[in-house]
Design a protein around this motif. Structure first.
Motif: not given
Length: 171
Positions: A72-76, A85-87, A116-123
């Motif tokens: 997924g992506f923040f903000p969209n 990555i989602g949990i 929102v629980p998530h695993l950030t993989v890149a900014r």
């Protein structure tokens, strides 16, 4: 000290493949820094660590299993700042995060607006995209047995953050 509360996540081959598929300007999260943040505390005084550790102990749940699944992506998707990555099986994480957030607010920490629980993989540092996105969007990246929560110190450097364990709370 710049501090946060987190669950460390092992680095799966599939996470590396996702990171390698990112096109454009992005800062990848290093293998040793993979984590799910329960609460970012910001700059705190070291004397608060024992109180924070006690709160995490009060909010801990029994050990549990999660699955890392989907991208997924923040903000969209049209304006990407963070790729994550989602949990799956995140309910215990949300329960702990809400409890920690509520109790820390009594010590003057700001409340979370929408966790929102998530695993950030890149900014993203500019426009980014993922090659073969369809391959990753619902991919199961791996399973994790969650057995501990850590309070971590983050030192920012020009090469990226360096994280150190301040306290480890066993579930």
């Amino acid at each position: 000290m710049r501090t946060f509360i987190a669950i460390e996540i092992p680095f799966f081959r599939e996470i590396e493949e996702l990171q390698k598929s990112i096109e454009g300007r992005a800062k990848l999260v290093e293998e040793e820094n993979m984590h799910i943040t329960l609460k970012f505390l910001g700059e705190i005084e070291e004397k608060l660590i024992e109180k924070i550790k006690k709160i995490v102990e009060e909010c801990k749940v029994d050990k549990f299993k999660i699955s890392l699944q989907g991208v997924g992506f923040f903000p969209n998707e049209r304006y990407i700042r963070v790729i994550w990555i989602g949990i799956d099986g995140y309910e215990p994480i949300v329960k702990m995060a809400k409890c920690i957030d509520e109790k820390l607010s009594k010590l003057g920490f700001e409340r979370e607006k929408g966790y929102v629980p998530h695993l950030t993989v890149a900014r993203a540092k500019g426009r980014v995209s993922i090659m073969n996105y369809d391959r990753f969007k619902n991919l199961k990246f791996g399973e994790v047995d969650v057995r501990e929560v850590k309070i971590k110190n983050s030192t920012l450097t020009p090469k990226g953050p360096i994280y150190e364990d301040v306290a480890v709370i066993q579930l």
